[in-house]
Write a protein that holds these residues in place. Structure first.
Motif, PDB file in Angstrom:
ATOM      1  N   GLU A   6       0.834  -1.202   0.000  1.00  0.00           N
ATOM      2  CA  GLU A   6       0.000   0.000   0.000  1.00  0.00           C
ATOM      3  C   GLU A   6       0.869   1.251   0.000  1.00  0.00           C
ATOM      4  OE1 GLU A   6      -2.462  -2.674   3.041  1.00  0.00           O
ATOM      5  OE2 GLU A   6      -0.355  -2.107   2.836  1.00  0.00           O
ATOM      6  N   SER A   7       0.306   2.334  -0.511  1.00  0.00           N
ATOM      7  CA  SER A   7       0.955   3.639  -0.455  1.00  0.00           C
ATOM      8  C   SER A   7      -0.126   4.712  -0.498  1.00  0.00           C
ATOM      9  CB  SER A   7       1.932   3.820  -1.612  1.00  0.00           C
ATOM     10  OG  SER A   7       1.257   3.732  -2.850  1.00  0.00           O
ATOM     11  N   GLY A   9      -0.981   6.921   2.164  1.00  0.00           N
ATOM     12  CA  GLY A   9      -1.524   7.401   3.426  1.00  0.00           C
ATOM     13  C   GLY A   9      -0.817   8.660   3.886  1.00  0.00           C
ATOM     14  N   LEU A  20      -5.269   6.289  -1.939  1.00  0.00           N
ATOM     15  CA  LEU A  20      -4.472   5.120  -1.583  1.00  0.00           C
ATOM     16  C   LEU A  20      -4.317   4.211  -2.790  1.00  0.00           C
ATOM     17  CD1 LEU A  20      -6.066   4.139   1.863  1.00  0.00           C
ATOM     18  CD2 LEU A  20      -4.269   5.804   1.384  1.00  0.00           C
ATOM     19  N   CYS A  22      -2.687   0.182  -3.894  1.00  0.00           N
ATOM     20  CA  CYS A  22      -2.196  -1.118  -3.424  1.00  0.00           C
ATOM     21  C   CYS A  22      -1.829  -1.943  -4.647  1.00  0.00           C
ATOM     22  CB  CYS A  22      -3.255  -1.822  -2.605  1.00  0.00           C
ATOM     23  SG  CYS A  22      -2.848  -3.541  -2.204  1.00  0.00           S
ATOM     24  N   TRP A  36     -10.480  -2.759   0.434  1.00  0.00           N
ATOM     25  CA  TRP A  36      -9.851  -1.967   1.485  1.00  0.00           C
ATOM     26  C   TRP A  36     -10.630  -2.161   2.780  1.00  0.00           C
ATOM     27  CZ3 TRP A  36      -5.285   0.461   0.803  1.00  0.00           C
ATOM     28  CH2 TRP A  36      -4.865   0.699  -0.504  1.00  0.00           C
ATOM     29  N   VAL A  92      -5.725   2.771  10.367  1.00  0.00           N
ATOM     30  CA  VAL A  92      -4.792   2.097   9.466  1.00  0.00           C
ATOM     31  C   VAL A  92      -5.630   1.406   8.391  1.00  0.00           C
ATOM     32  CG1 VAL A  92      -3.010   0.346   9.223  1.00  0.00           C
ATOM     33  CG2 VAL A  92      -3.113   1.742  11.300  1.00  0.00           C
ATOM     34  N   TYR A  94      -5.952  -1.168   5.274  1.00  0.00           N
ATOM     35  CA  TYR A  94      -5.333  -2.393   4.781  1.00  0.00           C
ATOM     36  C   TYR A  94      -5.928  -2.799   3.441  1.00  0.00           C
ATOM     37  CZ  TYR A  94      -3.631  -3.013   9.574  1.00  0.00           C
ATOM     38  OH  TYR A  94      -3.020  -2.854  10.792  1.00  0.00           O
ATOM     39  N   GLN A 116       0.420  -4.579   4.368  1.00  0.00           N
ATOM     40  CA  GLN A 116       0.979  -4.267   5.688  1.00  0.00           C
ATOM     41  C   GLN A 116       0.254  -3.104   6.364  1.00  0.00           C
ATOM     42  OE1 GLN A 116       2.200  -3.162   2.870  1.00  0.00           O
ATOM     43  NE2 GLN A 116       2.721  -1.016   3.231  1.00  0.00           N
ATOM     44  N   THR A 118      -1.473   1.117   5.836  1.00  0.00           N
ATOM     45  CA  THR A 118      -0.961   2.483   5.716  1.00  0.00           C
ATOM     46  C   THR A 118      -1.836   3.384   6.591  1.00  0.00           C
ATOM     47  OG1 THR A 118      -0.354   4.245   4.154  1.00  0.00           O
ATOM     48  CG2 THR A 118      -2.354   3.022   3.650  1.00  0.00           C
ATOM     49  N   GLN A 119      -1.174   4.280   7.329  1.00  0.00           N
ATOM     50  CA  GLN A 119      -1.886   5.120   8.288  1.00  0.00           C
ATOM     51  C   GLN A 119      -2.526   6.313   7.579  1.00  0.00           C
ATOM     52  OE1 GLN A 119      -2.240   4.819  11.832  1.00  0.00           O
ATOM     53  NE2 GLN A 119      -3.675   6.527  11.515  1.00  0.00           N
TER      54      GLN A 119
END
Length: 124
Positions: A6-7, A9, A20, A22, A36, A92, A94, A116, A118-119
């Motif tokens: 993921e990216s 956040g 976001l 993934c 998600w 978070v 996912y 994993q 992303t916040q």
């Protein structure tokens, strides 16, 4: 082996937007449903949105009209465009996917994978 990464956040003010992404990589034959989920501190992991390979979409009531899920099958990637963000969206996030992978002997197997996380923090 398959990985979901993921990216996108980060920290955003109320009313703002984030996108976001993934991306799946590894021994992927095809990906069926992608989705998600999110987990706030002290709470269970909840569904946000899912999208099938043929783009059938499901949203939780809390994000309908604000979030948009989409996917690029050629890139094994799912996106979540989040608009009109609220402090209660803080969690978070996912990524999840049902992936067909090659296996010796049986040939093909459907396995569920998680990223994993992303916040996402919505705060002024």
């Amino acid at each position: 082996q398959v990985q979901l990464v993921e990216s996108g956040g980060g920290l955003v003010q109320p009313g703002g937007s984030l996108r976001l992404s993934c991306a799946g990589s590894g021994s992927i034959l095809s990906i069926e449903t992608m989705g998600w989920y999110r987990q706030a501190p002290g709470k269970e992991r909840d569904l946000v949105a899912t999208i099938s390979r043929l783009s059938m979409i499901n949203y939780s009531d809390s994000v309908k009209g604000r979030f948009t899920i989409s996917r690029d099958n050629a890139k094994n990637t799912v996106y979540l465009q989040m608009n009109s963000l609220r402090p209660e969206d803080t969690a978070v996030y996912y990524c999840n996917a049902d992936v067909y992978v090659p296996t010796p002997g049986t040939g093909v197997r459907l396995i569920n994978y998680w990223g994993q996380g992303t916040q996402v923090t919505v705060s002024s």
